[in-house]
Motif scaffolding. Structure first.
Motif, mmCIF file in Angstrom:
data_model
loop_
_atom_site.group_PDB
_atom_site.id
_atom_site.type_symbol
_atom_site.label_atom_id
_atom_site.label_comp_id
_atom_site.label_asym_id
_atom_site.label_seq_id
_atom_site.Cartn_x
_atom_site.Cartn_y
_atom_site.Cartn_z
ATOM 1 N N UNK A 75 68.248 26.918 -31.460
ATOM 2 C CA UNK A 75 67.428 27.869 -30.693
ATOM 3 C C UNK A 75 68.117 29.053 -30.693
ATOM 4 N N UNK A 76 69.523 29.192 -30.176
ATOM 5 C CA UNK A 76 70.346 30.413 -30.288
ATOM 6 C C UNK A 76 70.575 31.145 -31.502
ATOM 7 N N UNK A 104 70.569 35.393 -22.954
ATOM 8 C CA UNK A 104 72.054 35.294 -23.282
ATOM 9 C C UNK A 104 72.868 34.205 -22.529
ATOM 10 N N UNK A 105 72.100 34.418 -21.112
ATOM 11 C CA UNK A 105 72.799 33.547 -20.050
ATOM 12 C C UNK A 105 72.383 31.973 -20.136
ATOM 13 N N UNK A 106 71.091 31.697 -20.579
ATOM 14 C CA UNK A 106 70.723 30.502 -21.117
ATOM 15 C C UNK A 106 71.647 29.913 -22.241
ATOM 16 N N UNK A 107 71.890 30.794 -23.428
ATOM 17 C CA UNK A 107 72.637 30.297 -24.509
ATOM 18 C C UNK A 107 74.077 29.979 -24.157
ATOM 19 N N UNK A 108 74.645 30.717 -23.226
ATOM 20 C CA UNK A 108 76.082 30.589 -22.812
ATOM 21 C C UNK A 108 76.213 29.285 -21.879
ATOM 22 N N UNK A 109 75.475 29.353 -20.643
ATOM 23 C CA UNK A 109 75.464 28.288 -20.016
ATOM 24 C C UNK A 109 75.150 26.975 -20.347
ATOM 25 N N UNK A 110 73.965 26.770 -21.089
ATOM 26 C CA UNK A 110 73.184 25.641 -21.462
ATOM 27 C C UNK A 110 73.697 25.204 -22.755
ATOM 28 N N UNK A 111 73.575 26.018 -23.934
ATOM 29 C CA UNK A 111 74.185 25.708 -25.235
ATOM 30 C C UNK A 111 75.345 25.673 -25.158
ATOM 31 N N UNK A 112 76.099 26.416 -24.652
ATOM 32 C CA UNK A 112 77.687 26.388 -24.681
ATOM 33 C C UNK A 112 78.291 24.969 -23.991
ATOM 34 N N UNK A 113 77.658 24.966 -22.931
ATOM 35 C CA UNK A 113 77.952 23.868 -21.907
ATOM 36 C C UNK A 113 77.893 22.471 -22.781
ATOM 37 N N UNK A 114 76.536 22.190 -23.441
ATOM 38 C CA UNK A 114 76.256 20.981 -24.168
ATOM 39 C C UNK A 114 77.161 20.911 -25.473
ATOM 40 N N UNK A 115 77.682 22.153 -26.110
ATOM 41 C CA UNK A 115 78.588 21.925 -27.160
ATOM 42 C C UNK A 115 79.964 21.437 -26.746
ATOM 43 N N UNK A 116 80.196 22.077 -25.609
ATOM 44 C CA UNK A 116 81.591 21.711 -25.310
ATOM 45 C C UNK A 116 81.564 20.098 -24.701
ATOM 46 N N UNK A 269 78.593 38.988 -29.694
ATOM 47 C CA UNK A 269 78.168 40.155 -30.650
ATOM 48 C C UNK A 269 76.541 40.660 -30.092
ATOM 49 N N UNK A 270 75.700 39.597 -29.200
ATOM 50 C CA UNK A 270 74.645 40.033 -28.746
ATOM 51 C C UNK A 270 74.678 40.865 -27.613
ATOM 52 N N UNK A 294 81.200 43.492 -21.881
ATOM 53 C CA UNK A 294 80.699 42.193 -21.532
ATOM 54 C C UNK A 294 80.191 42.260 -20.250
ATOM 55 N N UNK A 295 80.829 42.795 -19.140
ATOM 56 C CA UNK A 295 80.324 43.016 -17.771
ATOM 57 C C UNK A 295 80.568 44.392 -17.624
ATOM 58 N N UNK A 296 79.678 44.794 -16.527
ATOM 59 C CA UNK A 296 79.758 46.181 -16.303
ATOM 60 C C UNK A 296 80.846 46.578 -15.391
ATOM 61 N N UNK A 297 81.502 45.816 -14.790
ATOM 62 C CA UNK A 297 82.864 45.792 -14.058
ATOM 63 C C UNK A 297 83.660 44.676 -14.096
ATOM 64 N N UNK A 298 84.871 44.839 -13.534
ATOM 65 C CA UNK A 298 85.846 43.758 -13.346
ATOM 66 C C UNK A 298 85.090 42.436 -12.607
ATOM 67 N N UNK A 299 85.859 41.337 -12.882
ATOM 68 C CA UNK A 299 85.334 40.268 -12.281
ATOM 69 C C UNK A 299 85.584 40.377 -10.912
ATOM 70 N N UNK A 300 86.832 40.717 -10.268
ATOM 71 C CA UNK A 300 87.287 41.191 -8.982
ATOM 72 C C UNK A 300 86.523 42.113 -8.329
ATOM 73 N N UNK A 301 86.130 43.015 -8.975
ATOM 74 C CA UNK A 301 85.370 44.141 -8.253
ATOM 75 C C UNK A 301 83.854 43.608 -7.967
#
Length: 335
Positions: A75-76, A104-116, A269-270, A294-301
């Motif tokens: 699907x991804x 993108x969130x679903x593919x990262x959390x769901x698909x990536x988690x299942x693959x790991x 890439x997406x 990847x993110x609009x600001x640093x994780x700490x910020x």
């Protein structure tokens, strides 16, 4: 606040990124489809061998999780191919702008988690096959002659088919049948008649198969029972099945690793393509440079901002004090 891992993308690199993503997405879809097919094949093999595998063996969880992971990768890949192709046309991209973020969130959390999870199972679960096959084959051999007992009436047929199909005999060798196929002697280590079923015979041997009295040195003058010339399958079914299933798990694990790598590349890439196109209002061939990240600001910020916003939102407003009344002015004496 500076974005995380920014990347400046002029016009030509943006176009090449979209074109490369289209190709990578189809490769991911292909890898996901192959993982789907191969995990289905492994699941079918386990279903055929379920009689010889202990019910408590957790190995069956591997193809089930791999099926879900392969479906998610497929699907991804299809979504990535559609989004990257649509990004090349300003008229087709606007519908994708609304759904690309959640996908993108679903593919990262769901698909990536299942693959790991599937990769972890592929590395950890093959070790459980040894004990599972040991118990399952022992139970099957013990019920070989129970052809009229409910629940075990097919044990003989299934075990004979197993030995003929996989060219094996007994659990660890043909001598495993001596304590099951015939009556044991009162002398320790000996049997009254020591034989094996017909399915242990090698049909390709030019000599007649020896099935009975295999331990008697004078029963078969032309054969030496201490040598592997009895025309029986030399390997036990435990080792053959263990190697067969572990090979299938290894190939599936390698395919899942390639799928996981492709999914990481496609999702990264997406994300860069999505954020880069936001800077040019979704028009990929707009002049000028834009920045992907990847993110609009640093994780700490980001955490600090979220904490502050949450604190302000939940902090009770101080009660406003009533305004102080001005003291009355004393009247001036009349002139």
């Amino acid at each position: 606040m500076a974005p995380v891992l920014p990347l400046v993308l002029p016009l030509q690199p943006r176009v090449r990124l979209a074109q490369g993503l289209w190709l990578l997405s189809w490769l991911l879809a292909l890898a996901g489809g192959l993982a789907l097919l191969y995990s289905g094949h492994l699941l079918a093999q386990l279903w055929l061998l379920r009689t010889f595998l202990a019910p408590s063996c957790p190995f069956a969880a591997l193809p089930q999780v791999a099926l879900a992971a392969g479906l998610g990768a497929l699907g991804t890949g299809l979504v990535g191919a559609g989004a990257s192709r649509a990004s090349l046309d300003a008229a087709q991209y606007p519908p994708w702008r609304k759904v690309l973020g959640p996908l993108l969130v679903l593919g990262t959390a769901g698909g990536g988690g299942l693959l790991i999870l599937a990769l972890g199972l592929a590395l950890a679960l093959p070790g459980s096959l040894d004990a599972g096959l040991e118990d399952g084959l022992g139970t099957a051999l013990a019920h070989y002659k129970d052809t009229e007992v409910p629940g075990h009436c097919h044990a003989k047929r299934l075990l004979d088919e197993l030995q003929l199909r996989h060219h094996c005999c007994g659990r660890h060798g043909y001598k495993d049948w001596f304590g099951i196929h015939r009556i044991q002697s009162n002398v320790e280590g000996l049997y009254l008649i020591d034989g094996v079923p017909f399915s242990c015979c090698n049909p390709h041997s030019p000599r007649p198969c020896l099935q009975s009295r295999l331990s008697e040195p004078h029963a078969h003058p032309l054969f030496d029972p201490r040598q592997p010339n009895l025309n029986l399958w030399a390997q036990g079914c435990h080792g053959v099945l263990l190697q067969h299933l572990q090979d299938l798990a290894s190939v599936l694990g390698g395919g899942l690793a390639v799928t996981f790598l492709l999914q990481i590349l496609v999702l990264l890439g997406l994300r860069y393509l999505q954020t880069a196109l936001e800077g040019v209002e979704g028009v990929i061939d707009a002049e000028g440079d834009t920045q992907g990240y990847l993110f609009p600001s640093g994780l700490k910020d980001m955490l600090k901002t979220a904490w502050r916003q949450g604190g302000v939102a939940h902090r009770p407003a101080p009660e406003e004090a009533p305004p102080e009344e001005a003291p009355p002015k004393e009247g001036l004496p009349e002139a």
